[in-house]
Structures are given as C-alpha cells and as structure tokens.
Motif scaffolding. Structure first.
Motif, short mmCIF file in Angstrom:
data_model
loop_
_atom_site.label_atom_id
_atom_site.label_comp_id
_atom_site.label_asym_id
_atom_site.label_seq_id
_atom_site.Cartn_x
_atom_site.Cartn_y
_atom_site.Cartn_z
N ASN A 192 0.81 -1.23 0.00
CA ASN A 192 0.00 0.00 0.00
C ASN A 192 0.84 1.27 0.00
OD1 ASN A 192 -2.30 -1.47 -0.09
ND2 ASN A 192 -3.10 -0.84 1.90
N GLY A 193 2.15 1.11 0.07
CA GLY A 193 3.01 2.28 -0.02
C GLY A 193 3.17 3.02 1.29
N SER A 194 3.60 4.26 1.20
CA SER A 194 3.92 5.05 2.38
C SER A 194 2.80 6.02 2.74
CB SER A 194 5.21 5.84 2.13
OG SER A 194 4.97 6.86 1.16
N LEU A 195 2.91 6.58 3.93
CA LEU A 195 1.96 7.61 4.35
C LEU A 195 2.07 8.82 3.44
CD1 LEU A 195 -0.10 8.68 6.38
CD2 LEU A 195 1.81 9.39 7.85
N HIS A 196 3.26 9.09 2.93
CA HIS A 196 3.45 10.16 1.95
C HIS A 196 2.57 9.92 0.73
CE1 HIS A 196 5.51 13.05 -0.67
NE2 HIS A 196 5.54 12.08 -1.58
N ASP A 197 2.55 8.67 0.24
CA ASP A 197 1.73 8.33 -0.93
C ASP A 197 0.24 8.51 -0.62
OD1 ASP A 197 4.05 7.55 -2.29
OD2 ASP A 197 3.93 5.51 -1.49
N ILE A 198 -0.15 8.07 0.59
CA ILE A 198 -1.56 8.16 0.99
C ILE A 198 -2.03 9.61 1.01
CG2 ILE A 198 -3.17 7.79 2.91
CD1 ILE A 198 -1.47 5.33 3.66
N LEU A 199 -1.24 10.47 1.64
CA LEU A 199 -1.63 11.88 1.74
C LEU A 199 -1.61 12.56 0.38
CD1 LEU A 199 0.25 12.88 5.02
CD2 LEU A 199 -2.18 12.37 4.73
N LYS A 223 -2.38 11.19 -2.45
CA LYS A 223 -3.54 10.74 -3.23
C LYS A 223 -4.87 11.12 -2.60
CE LYS A 223 -1.20 6.82 -5.39
NZ LYS A 223 -1.19 5.34 -5.61
N LYS A 224 -4.95 11.09 -1.26
CA LYS A 224 -6.22 11.32 -0.59
C LYS A 224 -6.38 12.72 -0.03
CE LYS A 224 -8.30 8.40 1.93
NZ LYS A 224 -9.47 8.20 1.06
N GLY A 225 -5.25 13.37 0.27
CA GLY A 225 -5.34 14.67 0.93
C GLY A 225 -5.67 14.49 2.40
N ARG A 226 -6.40 15.44 2.94
CA ARG A 226 -6.71 15.44 4.37
C ARG A 226 -7.48 14.19 4.79
NH1 ARG A 226 -9.38 20.31 4.69
NH2 ARG A 226 -11.45 19.38 4.71
N LEU A 227 -7.06 13.59 5.91
CA LEU A 227 -7.73 12.40 6.43
C LEU A 227 -8.82 12.81 7.40
CD1 LEU A 227 -4.61 10.17 7.21
CD2 LEU A 227 -5.97 10.22 5.12
N ASP A 228 -9.87 11.99 7.51
CA ASP A 228 -10.88 12.29 8.52
C ASP A 228 -10.24 12.12 9.90
OD1 ASP A 228 -11.84 9.56 9.85
OD2 ASP A 228 -11.48 9.17 7.73
N PRO A 229 -10.72 12.86 10.90
CA PRO A 229 -10.07 12.87 12.22
C PRO A 229 -9.88 11.50 12.84
CG PRO A 229 -11.64 14.66 12.07
CD PRO A 229 -11.85 13.83 10.84
N GLN A 230 -10.89 10.62 12.72
CA GLN A 230 -10.78 9.31 13.36
C GLN A 230 -9.66 8.48 12.73
OE1 GLN A 230 -14.52 7.39 13.96
NE2 GLN A 230 -13.62 5.58 14.91
N THR A 231 -9.55 8.55 11.41
CA THR A 231 -8.47 7.82 10.73
C THR A 231 -7.12 8.42 11.10
OG1 THR A 231 -9.90 7.24 8.86
CG2 THR A 231 -7.53 7.17 8.48
N ALA A 232 -7.03 9.75 11.15
CA ALA A 232 -5.77 10.40 11.50
C ALA A 232 -5.31 9.99 12.89
CB ALA A 232 -5.94 11.92 11.42
N VAL A 233 -6.23 9.91 13.84
CA VAL A 233 -5.87 9.50 15.20
C VAL A 233 -5.45 8.04 15.23
CG1 VAL A 233 -6.76 9.14 17.54
CG2 VAL A 233 -7.28 11.27 16.33
N ALA A 234 -6.16 7.19 14.48
CA ALA A 234 -5.79 5.77 14.43
C ALA A 234 -4.39 5.60 13.84
CB ALA A 234 -6.81 4.99 13.60
N TYR A 235 -4.09 6.35 12.78
CA TYR A 235 -2.75 6.30 12.18
C TYR A 235 -1.70 6.82 13.16
CZ TYR A 235 -4.50 5.39 7.40
OH TYR A 235 -5.05 4.84 6.27
N ALA A 236 -2.03 7.91 13.85
CA ALA A 236 -1.09 8.48 14.81
C ALA A 236 -0.77 7.47 15.91
CB ALA A 236 -1.67 9.76 15.42
N MET A 249 -1.41 14.91 8.54
CA MET A 249 -2.55 14.02 8.34
C MET A 249 -3.87 14.78 8.49
SD MET A 249 -1.49 10.31 9.92
CE MET A 249 -1.08 10.83 11.58
N PHE A 250 -3.92 15.72 9.41
CA PHE A 250 -5.13 16.52 9.57
C PHE A 250 -5.25 17.58 8.48
CE2 PHE A 250 -5.16 14.65 13.75
CZ PHE A 250 -6.51 14.64 14.11
N GLN A 251 -4.12 18.07 7.99
CA GLN A 251 -4.14 19.13 6.98
C GLN A 251 -4.18 18.60 5.56
OE1 GLN A 251 -1.96 23.10 7.28
NE2 GLN A 251 -0.52 21.91 6.04
N GLY A 252 -3.62 17.38 5.35
CA GLY A 252 -3.60 16.81 4.01
C GLY A 252 -2.26 16.88 3.33
N GLY A 253 -1.26 17.40 4.01
CA GLY A 253 0.08 17.52 3.45
C GLY A 253 0.87 18.54 4.23
#
Length: 401
Positions: A202-209, A211-224, A317-321
C-alpha cells in the motif's frame, strides 16, 4: 488505497499491551471479548509478542485464556520460535510444557539469519524506490513478495558505509512489533550487500496523503496511534533506546490491513545510557522538513527529536500535506530552529486536544516534549471520544472535543 476509517478496536490494543507487559491492559481487552488468538496482518498474536519481549506473566495469562501455543505467523514462526530467538528460557519451558513447538528450528536462534543468494533472483527484481545507500527492489523469496534493500556496489567497498549498513541490520534484526516493518534476513554477496524486509504494497503515508489529501479525524488519530506505538517500542527498547532520527511520512508504510508500520533505520542510533549529553548529529542528517531544532543547530539531542518529527507528521494528516510546500526545506528548518516557527493550527481542522498535544510535541525545549507512552494514552483518550460521539464524523464538529 485504504478505508476511510479503521476499526480502531481490533487486536492491536491487546497486542500492544501484551508486548509491553501490561497485564491490566491485557485483562481489560480480554474482558471486552477480544479473542486471545486474534492477530495482526502478519498473523502475529499477543502470545508471539509477549514471548519475544520476555513477558512471562502475560504468556501464562494468555495460555490460561486459551491462546494457541502453536499459532504460526506469516513467516512460519511460533511463540516458541520467538522466545528462543531472544533467549527467554523460562518462557520456552512454559510454552514447551503447554505443547509448544518450533517449526523453524535453528533459524529461530538467529532472528537476522543469512539468506543464501540462490533463494532470491535479483535479475527479475523490480525497482520500487531508493534508500540512503542504494535502491529498493521488489523480489520473491520462498514464494513471498518481499522488499530487497541494497547498498550500491560502487560504495560497498567503503568500510564506513558498509559498517553503517551492517549496524542497521544488527539493530533491525532484534525488533519484533506490529507497528515496525519486519526484517527477514541478509544476503551477503561478493559485489554488494542486500537485506530483505516484508513488502507493504500500500506504499507510504506520503503516498496516501498525496492521493487522498486530508484524512478524517478518526483515521488520523488511528494512524497516529500506529506510529506512536511503533516509536514507543523503539524508545523503550532494551538495553538501549533506539532513536529513529529520520521519522518522515516516507518512512511510515501501510500494510494490507490498513495499519501503519515504521521503517528505515538507516539513520538510527542506539542511545547509550552512558552518553549523558546525548549525540551530536550534523544538520544535514535526516530530512529538513521534519528536523527538530536542536538537530539543525547541531546540538546534543535525545529521543525527543522523534517526538518533534511525529508532531509534524500528525499535523500533515489533519491538513492533508505539509505546510509551505513551495518553501525550501532547509529554510523551514532554519526558521524553526532560530525563530521558533511552527505550522498553523486551525480550530476548523484540529480538535482542541490534538492542538494541545502537537504544541507540546514540537515544543522548543526538548525536555518539555512528552514521551511516546504518554502520547499513546492521550491519543487513546481522544479516540474514545470519537467513538462515543457519532457527530465527530465531520471536521466542523471536531472543535467540540
């Protein structure tokens, strides 16, 4: 590329508590109804982690609660394999009395065992990236896709570079954690050095951000939480803490289950307890955009440099980049080091507890930054609030936390 939200319950809390020797936490998870045999993407169970970390009391508890003594992980290892690898004789005896077996045999005595070069066909390797000293390839080993990290042949003869590479291997082979990329072995070829790790498609968090931009808060906290748990494991490693020194979104990878794992210890150091003043690191070591001020200023530093980098990753993660993409990374590091500049924290995007946590984590004084075990507790509390309030799904409502 990954689900919008992640099941933040799952087995990971049980795994974390088991690896840390937190008996009360393990009991709490089991009482919630979490199955003792639930495993992560690598099929590693709580018993695997407790066995390799030497948590005897947890091993006994899990076995009493019905944990499978011979559960096999993705790499064919049982809890007894892990206990033998790390020399936990008492746990070995407990597992053996309960019917434990070790299918990998002698390999379990060497977590970073050497791999015969005939097992990996590098002629069919696919280039997937570049590391500090060479390229990273996708190859097959024993029928499984793995990542092969190489050191360039042109510099393999340099004793200093080779020594750095081998230190990385010696460090990595000791690590076993669901939020740390798994080391598999080393191929010592005449013309170059290659080591294998698990491959996370699935690649890196850099790739995810990107492609997707800002993450929803619950996902961002889970990733953190994933990152914090991996880093806490490194910082609490015995006998010496491991400082990553290059924690960036590119060095955080995602597995197929949607969980994040920390990787690339090429710039790591083992923090020797006798070195009270800490290490000196040149300003050009690591990535400027995520560099702690004391590193840029070439001052002594400690584990809190990773906490500073972590805060910037969570901010992204909260800002999207990252902020100020048009600005040179070295200029950003300079302003943070000498002008105490920090990214903006909008109340629209950042829940108040997250803002407070980030401000503490990137504090100008390293001594004022929290340790990762404290960060984990705060993130878990924030996560509980998300789970208890359905209205937290939109960023507009984040501020009421």
């Amino acid at each position: 590329m990954q689900p919008e939200t992640i099941d933040s319950e799952g087995p990971y809390r049980l795994l974390y508590c088991s690896s840390k020797g937190d008996k009360a936490g393990v009991v709490q998870e089991l009482e919630k109804g979490v199955e003792p045999n639930l495993a992560d993407y690598d099929k590693r169970t709580a018993l695997h982690l407790a066995s390799c970390e030497g948590c005897t009391e947890i091993v006994v508890l899990l076995l009493e609660k019905g944990a499978d003594v011979n559960s096999v992980d993705r790499w064919g290892r049982t809890p007894l394999s892990d206990a033998r690898s790390f020399g936990h004789e008492k746990i070995c005896k407990i597992l053996e009395v309960n019917g434990g077996t070790d299918p990998v045999g002698l390999d379990s005595l060497s977590p970073g065992y050497e791999i015969d070069q005939s097992e990996v066909d590098m002629t069919e390797a696919i280039l997937i990236g570049e590391g500090s000293f060479g390229e990273i390839y996708l190859v097959k080993w024993r029928g499984t896709e793995v990542a092969a990290k190489t050191i360039r042949s042109s510099i393999a003869s340099n004793p200093m570079v080779k020594n750095t590479f081998l230190k990385e291997l010696a460090l990595w082979k000791k690590l076993r954690h669901p939020n740390i990329v798994q080391f598999l072995g080393v191929i010592n070829k005449p013309d170059r050095l290659i080591f294998l790790t698990e491959y996370l498609r699935n690649g890196s968090l850099h790739d995810i951000l990107r492609k997707k931009g800002r993450l929803d808060p619950q996902t961002a906290v889970a990733y953190a939480l994933d990152i914090a748990r991996g880093m806490n494991y490194l910082h609490q490693h015995k006998p010496h803490a491991i400082i990553h020194r290059d924690l960036t979104p590119r060095n955080v990878l995602q597995d197929e289950a949607g969980r994040l794992k920390v990787t690339d210890f090429g710039l790591s150091k083992i923090a020797q307890e006798k070195d009270v003043l800490g290490y000196k690191m040149t300003g050009r070591t690591g990535s400027y955009r995520y560099m702690a001020p004391e590193v840029y200023r070439r001052e002594s530093y400690g584990k809190s440099v990773d906490v500073f980098s972590f805060a910037l990753i969570v901010h992204e993660m909260f800002q999207g980049g990252p902020s100020n993409m048009a600005e040179d990374g070295e200029q950003i590091a300079d302003r943070r080091a000498y002008e105490d500049s920090r990214p903006h924290l909008s109340s629209y995007l950042y829940p108040e507890p997250i803002k407070t946590l980030l401000q503490r984590c990137w504090h100008k004084s390293p001594d004022c930054r929290p340790a990762f075990d404290e960060i984990i507790l705060q993130l878990e509390a924030i996560q509980d609030k998300f789970q208890n309030k359905e209205s937290m799904g939109s960023c507009c409502n984040c501020a009421i936390l």
